[in-house]
Enzyme design. Structure first.
Site, PDB file in Angstrom:
ATOM      1  N   ARG A  17     -12.101  13.896   3.528  1.00  0.00           N
ATOM      2  CA  ARG A  17     -10.639  14.462   3.567  1.00  0.00           C
ATOM      3  C   ARG A  17     -10.101  14.908   2.220  1.00  0.00           C
ATOM      4  O   ARG A  17      -9.640  15.899   1.925  1.00  0.00           O
ATOM      5  CB  ARG A  17      -9.680  13.430   4.182  1.00  0.00           C
ATOM      6  N   SER A  48      -6.302   5.345   8.434  1.00  0.00           N
ATOM      7  CA  SER A  48      -6.974   5.021   7.153  1.00  0.00           C
ATOM      8  C   SER A  48      -6.404   3.769   6.346  1.00  0.00           C
ATOM      9  O   SER A  48      -7.094   2.819   6.131  1.00  0.00           O
ATOM     10  CB  SER A  48      -6.983   6.122   6.061  1.00  0.00           C
ATOM     11  N   LYS A  89      -7.659  -0.126   6.987  1.00  0.00           N
ATOM     12  CA  LYS A  89      -8.352  -1.094   5.937  1.00  0.00           C
ATOM     13  C   LYS A  89      -7.280  -2.444   5.928  1.00  0.00           C
ATOM     14  O   LYS A  89      -7.967  -3.412   5.632  1.00  0.00           O
ATOM     15  CB  LYS A  89      -8.168  -0.235   4.527  1.00  0.00           C
ATOM     16  N   HIS A 123       0.790  -1.221   0.041  1.00  0.00           N
ATOM     17  CA  HIS A 123      -0.081  -0.218   0.028  1.00  0.00           C
ATOM     18  C   HIS A 123       0.925   1.238  -0.023  1.00  0.00           C
ATOM     19  O   HIS A 123       1.717   1.462   0.684  1.00  0.00           O
ATOM     20  CB  HIS A 123      -0.937   0.000   1.083  1.00  0.00           C
ATOM     21  N   ASP A 125     -13.875   4.265   6.652  1.00  0.00           N
ATOM     22  CA  ASP A 125     -12.739   5.080   6.135  1.00  0.00           C
ATOM     23  C   ASP A 125     -13.168   5.366   4.637  1.00  0.00           C
ATOM     24  O   ASP A 125     -12.866   6.597   3.951  1.00  0.00           O
ATOM     25  CB  ASP A 125     -11.568   3.935   5.775  1.00  0.00           C
TER      26      ASP A 125
HETATM   27  N1  URA Z   1      -3.857   6.089   1.256  1.00  0.00           N
HETATM   28  C1  URA Z   1      -5.047   5.839   2.027  1.00  0.00           C
HETATM   29  O1  URA Z   1      -5.618   4.897   2.190  1.00  0.00           O
HETATM   30  N2  URA Z   1      -5.223   6.642   3.173  1.00  0.00           N
HETATM   31  C2  URA Z   1      -4.629   7.669   3.303  1.00  0.00           C
HETATM   32  O2  URA Z   1      -4.958   8.584   4.094  1.00  0.00           O
HETATM   33  C3  URA Z   1      -3.572   8.076   2.534  1.00  0.00           C
HETATM   34  C4  URA Z   1      -3.308   7.362   1.470  1.00  0.00           C
END
Ligand code: URA
Length: 433
Positions: free
Chosen positions: A168, A183, A187, A82, A161
């Protein structure tokens, strides 16, 4: 618990309890907390920050806001990566096929664009027919058959989220450490992968501008991942310069395919090989060096490209576009941006390049905006390159001619020129494990 009191408490710099944080997160998920109060809370968190306990509470509340996924029918270790978000960051499209072609399972839930950064799901949707929403049975079947499936975040995965992310994005509250940690890790923990590699971007195009802040963010995320029993590792990678030359959805898919064909830009290739090697390493495929060699071989043998083709086909996409990227529709309007000076490109404000791409139509300004998949930027010069006045430094693409001028202005005001080449900066700046 009155949301007003919680906002006021955070606004005044006090520490929220676990119960208060859960009440905010679940209330927003359920709609009892309206957008305007959630936006005010995000802004209060942005300015006041959160301590480690509050950040952990926020992460676990986001994880627990929906179903905890499990994929009992997927055989083998599930590995994910990620990114914290960057400009021109198409690494997932390269890395996931590499590791899938080497026997890892990548059952990936990716995001859409956020702020000035792009999202893998938007990029994938630029391929004709591509489906990024499906039920669990189909998702598991595709992962078992092809090793890889990339979908958008489902309604049931961390729904708080999903709402907060979109909020956001349009309220200037993305670049906050506790909001990013919770966030991403909320996830990842809900998706229950076995191994997680975090690509923490650093520099002018990322949400964290310094290596120190990025390393702190990485440490917080690795710590939470390990506490939750996941093999977790983070690389801090450079985002002071866009990765590769393409910015914008279909342009980035084409560049990712070039990279899988073995002729991608060297910076993108290096970052992808390093990320892939760490995913393979965490999954027990050998030392980091052995894994990097295996990743390189997956590209040169064509196995990795084959994995992407299979995935696109399985997800309903037109795989012919991957085999022949000239089939991607071209934006009808283009504009070459010319260098106003002789010398070198000494610095770029990469976030500004991301904004220029948004102005061309490649991203969203409001939650409901639609994306122009062929819009974006092809860079011709990057930081450190020599230029002469009048040289093309970038070409802009858009479906609406009126958008070109503002993007040109933004790109030029985000580019600095000088008489001497700047010192080169490494692509991989740190590693946290
Ligand atoms: N990627 C995400 O999933 N969340 C964030 O806040 C920033 C990047």
């Amino acid at each position: 618990m009155r949301m007003y009191d919680l906002i006021k408490k955070k606004r005044d710099g006090l520490v929220l309890t676990d119960e208060e944080i859960r009440s905010f997160v679940f209330g927003y998920r359920d709609g009892t907390v309206p957008d305007y109060q959630a936006a005010a809370m995000c802004m209060a968190i942005y300015f006041r920050g959160m301590n480690a306990d509050e950040t952990a509470s926020l992460t676990f509340a986001i994880r627990d806001s929906g179903e905890k996924l499990s994929f009992p029918n997927i055989d083998g270790l599930r590995v994910d990566k990620h990114s914290t978000g960057g400009v021109g960051d198409k690494t997932s499209l390269v890395v996931a096929p590499i590791v899938a072609s080497l026997g890892c399972k990548v059952a990936k839930m990716s995001g859409r664009g956020l702020g000035h950064t792009g999202g893998t799901v938007d990029k994938l949707e630029s391929i004709e027919g591509m489906r990024v929403e499906m039920d669990t049975d189909e998702f598991e079947r595709i992962v078992n058959e092809t090793g890889i499936c990339i979908v958008g975040q489902t309604q049931s995965l961390a729904p708080a989220d999903k709402k907060l992310y979109a909020l956001r994005d349009v309220t200037a509250t993305v670049d906050s450490m506790p909001l990013i940690v919770s966030s991403i890790m909320g996830k990842k923990l809900a998706a229950d992968d076995d191994c997680i590699v975090l690509d923490v971007k650093t520099g002018s195009g990322s949400f964290m501008k310094t290596v120190e802040d990025s390393t702190r963010l990485a440490e917080m995320m690795v710590d939470i991942g390990k506490k939750a029993g996941k093999k977790t590792l983070a690389l801090i990678t450079d985002m002071d310069v866009p990765l590769g030359y393409a910015i914008g959805n279909s342009l980035e898919v084409i560049e990712a395919v070039d990279t899988l064909n073995g002729h991608g830009p060297s910076d993108l290739t290096e970052v992808c090989l390093t990320l892939a090697s760490r995913m393979l390493h965490l999954a027990g495929h050998g030392t980091k060096k052995e894994c990097e060699d295996a990743a390189r071989e997956a590209i040169s043998s064509g196995k990795a490209l084959e994995a992407l083709v299979k995935m696109v086909k399985a997800q309903g996409g037109n795989e012919k576009w991957i085999l022949d990227t000239s089939l991607f529709p071209k934006a009808p309007f283009r504009l070459d941006v010319l260098s106003p000076a002789d010398g070198y490109v000494t610095r770029v404000d990469t976030e500004g390049y991301g904004v220029a791409s948004l102005l061309l139509g490649a991203g969203r300004n409001t939650k409901d905006d639609t994306i122009d998949y062929s819009a974006g930027i092809m860079l011709a010069k990057k930081t450190g390159d020599a230029v002469r006045r009048g040289d093309v430094i970038a070409t802009l693409y858009a479906s609406d001619e009126a958008k070109l001028a503002a993007a040109e202005k933004k790109l030029l005001s985000s580019t600095e020129f000088g008489p001497a080449a700047p010192e080169a900066r490494p692509l991989i700046l740190n590693e946290v494990e």
